[in-house]
Design an enzyme around this catalytic site. Structure first.
Site, PDB file in Angstrom:
ATOM      1  N   LYS A   9      -8.936  46.744   9.784  1.00 51.50           N
ATOM      2  CA  LYS A   9      -8.048  45.576   9.933  1.00 51.50           C
ATOM      3  C   LYS A   9      -6.611  46.046   9.768  1.00 51.50           C
ATOM      4  CE  LYS A   9      -8.673  41.099  10.554  1.00 51.50           C
ATOM      5  NZ  LYS A   9      -9.780  40.500  11.320  1.00 51.50           N
ATOM      6  N   GLY A  32      -9.903  22.511  10.817  1.00 58.49           N
ATOM      7  CA  GLY A  32      -9.140  23.513  11.568  1.00 58.49           C
ATOM      8  C   GLY A  32      -9.287  23.226  13.048  1.00 58.49           C
ATOM      9  N   TYR A  33      -8.155  23.094  13.748  1.00 61.19           N
ATOM     10  CA  TYR A  33      -8.236  22.756  15.174  1.00 61.19           C
ATOM     11  C   TYR A  33      -7.382  23.716  16.000  1.00 61.19           C
ATOM     12  CZ  TYR A  33      -9.900  19.511  18.705  1.00 61.19           C
ATOM     13  OH  TYR A  33     -10.578  18.945  19.764  1.00 61.19           O
ATOM     14  N   GLY A  34      -7.535  25.017  15.691  1.00 59.76           N
ATOM     15  CA  GLY A  34      -6.861  26.049  16.485  1.00 59.76           C
ATOM     16  C   GLY A  34      -7.830  26.593  17.506  1.00 59.76           C
ATOM     17  N   ASN A  35      -7.744  27.893  17.763  1.00 63.36           N
ATOM     18  CA  ASN A  35      -8.608  28.515  18.771  1.00 63.36           C
ATOM     19  C   ASN A  35     -10.085  28.274  18.453  1.00 63.36           C
ATOM     20  OD1 ASN A  35     -10.430  30.872  19.527  1.00 63.36           O
ATOM     21  ND2 ASN A  35      -8.710  31.228  20.885  1.00 63.36           N
ATOM     22  N   ALA A  36     -10.505  28.642  17.241  1.00 61.12           N
ATOM     23  CA  ALA A  36     -11.930  28.536  16.895  1.00 61.12           C
ATOM     24  C   ALA A  36     -12.365  27.062  16.826  1.00 61.12           C
ATOM     25  CB  ALA A  36     -12.186  29.251  15.571  1.00 61.12           C
ATOM     26  N   GLY A  37     -11.607  26.231  16.107  1.00 61.75           N
ATOM     27  CA  GLY A  37     -12.013  24.847  15.873  1.00 61.75           C
ATOM     28  C   GLY A  37     -12.017  23.988  17.134  1.00 61.75           C
TER      29      GLY A  37
HETATM   30  P1  NAD Z   1      -5.597  29.259  14.598  1.00 61.23           P
HETATM   31  O1  NAD Z   1      -4.328  29.688  13.977  1.00 61.23           O
HETATM   32  O2  NAD Z   1      -5.695  29.142  16.075  1.00 61.23           O
HETATM   33  O3  NAD Z   1      -6.064  27.844  13.977  1.00 61.23           O
HETATM   34  C1  NAD Z   1      -6.108  27.587  12.618  1.00 61.23           C
HETATM   35  C2  NAD Z   1      -6.202  26.092  12.413  1.00 61.23           C
HETATM   36  O4  NAD Z   1      -6.350  25.834  11.015  1.00 61.23           O
HETATM   37  C3  NAD Z   1      -4.955  25.342  12.871  1.00 61.23           C
HETATM   38  O5  NAD Z   1      -5.342  24.148  13.516  1.00 61.23           O
HETATM   39  C4  NAD Z   1      -4.229  25.026  11.564  1.00 61.23           C
HETATM   40  O6  NAD Z   1      -3.435  23.845  11.645  1.00 61.23           O
HETATM   41  C5  NAD Z   1      -5.431  24.801  10.654  1.00 61.23           C
HETATM   42  N1  NAD Z   1      -5.085  24.897   9.236  1.00 61.23           N
HETATM   43  C6  NAD Z   1      -4.186  25.694   8.633  1.00 61.23           C
HETATM   44  N2  NAD Z   1      -4.121  25.404   7.319  1.00 61.23           N
HETATM   45  C7  NAD Z   1      -4.997  24.408   7.097  1.00 61.23           C
HETATM   46  C8  NAD Z   1      -5.391  23.683   5.960  1.00 61.23           C
HETATM   47  N3  NAD Z   1      -4.833  23.909   4.762  1.00 61.23           N
HETATM   48  N4  NAD Z   1      -6.341  22.725   6.102  1.00 61.23           N
HETATM   49  C9  NAD Z   1      -6.886  22.462   7.312  1.00 61.23           C
HETATM   50  N5  NAD Z   1      -6.546  23.108   8.419  1.00 61.23           N
HETATM   51  C10 NAD Z   1      -5.624  24.079   8.314  1.00 61.23           C
HETATM   52  O7  NAD Z   1      -6.703  30.292  14.030  1.00 61.23           O
HETATM   53  P2  NAD Z   1      -8.131  30.622  14.632  1.00 61.23           P
HETATM   54  O8  NAD Z   1      -8.031  31.832  15.481  1.00 61.23           O
HETATM   55  O9  NAD Z   1      -8.768  29.398  15.156  1.00 61.23           O
HETATM   56  O10 NAD Z   1      -8.869  31.086  13.281  1.00 61.23           O
HETATM   57  C11 NAD Z   1      -9.360  30.140  12.327  1.00 61.23           C
HETATM   58  C12 NAD Z   1     -10.286  30.875  11.370  1.00 61.23           C
HETATM   59  O11 NAD Z   1     -11.314  31.515  12.126  1.00 61.23           O
HETATM   60  C13 NAD Z   1      -9.598  31.978  10.548  1.00 61.23           C
HETATM   61  O12 NAD Z   1     -10.231  32.067   9.284  1.00 61.23           O
HETATM   62  C14 NAD Z   1      -9.912  33.240  11.353  1.00 61.23           C
HETATM   63  O13 NAD Z   1      -9.878  34.405  10.547  1.00 61.23           O
HETATM   64  C15 NAD Z   1     -11.318  32.895  11.813  1.00 61.23           C
HETATM   65  N6  NAD Z   1     -11.724  33.674  12.968  1.00 61.23           N
HETATM   66  C16 NAD Z   1     -11.137  33.487  14.191  1.00 61.23           C
HETATM   67  C17 NAD Z   1     -11.546  34.273  15.256  1.00 61.23           C
HETATM   68  C18 NAD Z   1     -10.964  34.072  16.631  1.00 61.23           C
HETATM   69  O14 NAD Z   1     -11.417  34.762  17.561  1.00 61.23           O
HETATM   70  N7  NAD Z   1     -10.029  33.148  16.831  1.00 61.23           N
HETATM   71  C19 NAD Z   1     -12.532  35.271  15.075  1.00 61.23           C
HETATM   72  C20 NAD Z   1     -13.121  35.423  13.817  1.00 61.23           C
HETATM   73  C21 NAD Z   1     -12.703  34.618  12.775  1.00 61.23           C
END
Ligand code: NAD
Length: 420
Positions: A105, A217-222
């Site tokens: 990492k 969480g409503y980013g990429n994963a959510g």
């Molecule tokens: P992202 O930045 O696209 O989305 C994160 C979301 O979480 C956002 O909607 C943000 O507003 C929300 N958030 C932040 N703080 C918060 C809180 N206190 N309470 C509720 N929501 C909150 O990130 P992502 O890529 O979707 O990743 C989310 C999680 O998934 C992380 O833990 C990341 O390590 C894990 N993950 C992601 C991937 C990937 O491919 N995207 C792969 C493995 C693990």
């Protein structure tokens, strides 16, 4: 506050697994020690002519099973402890998915929102200038993570290619498709998680077409998880949230509208009021739903809220959302947890597919990628489930047992350790 140090948690989980596997103290020490850590200072020429120095890290945790693999984060609060923990989890994740890779990492302490595009490019290239001798397709292959994008990966790949004098597309994954990226990478993490939810629902006798889902969480994963819950299973997504709070509708949310509200206003809480009610992130976790998907941050499910969680399945798309104490409470309650490094392994699995395609100079279509992802996720889920039943341990412990066993086996065969 040891509970909140991610590397302490990673070590605690490993100790727990070492006891189950009866690993001796020497082996435990090796598994708890990152093999290589690079601390770098990156000078970046800023647009105003000044030179600013950014601190960065790259941790290559364990490469017994192959080149290390793991993302690079750009974050103002990045710490070596977080990077170390995430590198350890990547080691177990790659092993659990049976990929011929170790875990690593990286991170740079910076706030990308305060950087211009040109500054971001110089920082991305500067990071590679500092670590290029330690990375490469056969050594260590970075990928995107928090606040690093396919564009950042393209700059990094280009810098590495310039320094080494050859087009090394396989030195980094998560690239745009036109420079060797893979189809199906965008929603791979959420889609991989869906395959494990599908298998868990079969085991628990849950009809997913009638299931209710809450997503933190409503980013990429959510957001991809919300779309896929609806499209693949016909499940009803009743609650979603982000850092500003959440929204709830017992009849199910309009996912498209939620995505456009999030895109336009940066938060889901601006969803039209007459159709939904606002809830807090805490309330979302405790909703009476079939499936709770964590897709935000670490340490959100704790000993304080675990007793009130009503979901039958918790799918951990986020890394480290559940503390060890909460784990115990939820196991006692019979909640089925799909642990993070199983549930969110779809991203690294498609990254591995990207490496394979780069080596072959070939491009699979999206159906091929999804079919292979499904096979890998399904196989990994069942190996964890069978192990949890065989040892009478929870799913996280079982995932550790499968993953750590394979790493120890590789260390033994390579002659790094003589016994375990
Ligand atoms: P992202 O930045 O696209 O989305 C994160 C979301 O979480 C956002 O909607 C943000 O507003 C929300 N958030 C932040 N703080 C918060 C809180 N206190 N309470 C509720 N929501 C909150 O990130 P992502 O890529 O979707 O990743 C989310 C999680 O998934 C992380 O833990 C990341 O390590 C894990 N993950 C992601 C991937 C990937 O491919 N995207 C792969 C493995 C693990």
């Amino acid at each position: 506050m040891a509970e909140l140090n991610p590397f302490d948690i990673a070590c605690e989980q490993l100790d727990d697994c070492a006891k189950i596997l009866n690993l001796n103290e020497d082996v435990r020490e090796m598994l708890k020690s990152p093999m290589r850590e690079l601390h770098v200072s990156i000078p970046v020429r800023m647009d105003d002519g000044r030179t600013k120095v950014f601190k960065g890290f790259r941790v290559q945790y364990n490469d017994a099973k192959g080149p290390t693999k793991g993302g690079i984060r750009f974050h103002p609060e990045e710490t070596i402890d977080t990077v170390r923990a995430l590198a350890a989890w990547m080691t177990w994740k790659c092993s659990l998915m049976d990929l011929p890779l170790g875990g690593g990492k990286g991170g740079v302490i910076c706030n990308p929102k305060e950087l211009s595009e040109n500054e971001l490019e110089r920082l991305s290239r500067g990071y590679i200038d500092m670590i290029w001798q330690f990375m490469g397709p056969n050594k260590d292959v970075p990928a995107p993570d928090v606040y690093t994008t396919p564009q950042v990966m393209a700059w990094m790949m280009d810098e590495y290619s310039k320094i080494t004098g050859s087009n090394e597309f396989g030195c980094i994954t998560g690239k745009p498709i036109c420079v060797g990226g893979s189809c199906g990478r965008d929603d791979a993490t959420a889609r991989g998680g869906m395959f494990t939810i599908r298998e868990a629902a079969k085991e628990l006798g849950i009809d997913l077409s009638k299931a209710t889902v809450a997503i933190q969480g409503y980013g990429n994963a959510g957001s991809n998880a919300a779309i896929l819950c609806r499209d693949l299973f016909g499940s009803k997504v009743v609650a979603i949230s982000d850092s500003q709070g959440g929204i709830y509708n017992k009849d199910g949310l309009d996912i498209e509208l939620a995505c456009s509200v999030k895109k336009d206003t940066c938060t889901v809480v601006n969803f039209p009021k007459d159709e939904t009610q606002k809830i807090s992130n805490q309330e979302l976790l405790e909703l009476d739903v079939d499936i709770l998907i964590s897709a935000a941050l670490e340490n959100v499910i704790t000993k304080e809220n675990a007793p009130y969680i009503k979901a039958k399945i918790i799918a951990e798309l986020a890394n480290g959302p559940t503390t060890p104490e909460a784990d115990e409470i939820l196991f006692e309650k019979g909640v089925h947890i799909i642990p993070d490094f199983l549930c969110n392994a779809g991203g690294v699995t498609v990254s591995y597919f990207e490496m394979v395609q780069n080596i072959d100079r070939y491009c699979w279509d999206v159906e091929e990628v999804r079919k292979r992802l499904d096979e890998r996720m399904t196989r990994a889920y069942h190996s964890v489930l069978e192990t949890s039943r065989a040892y009478n341990i929870n799913m996280r412990q079982a995932a550790y047992v499968v993953a750590v066993n394979r790493v120890v086996e590789a260390m033994k065969i390579r002659g790094w350790i003589k016994f375990s």
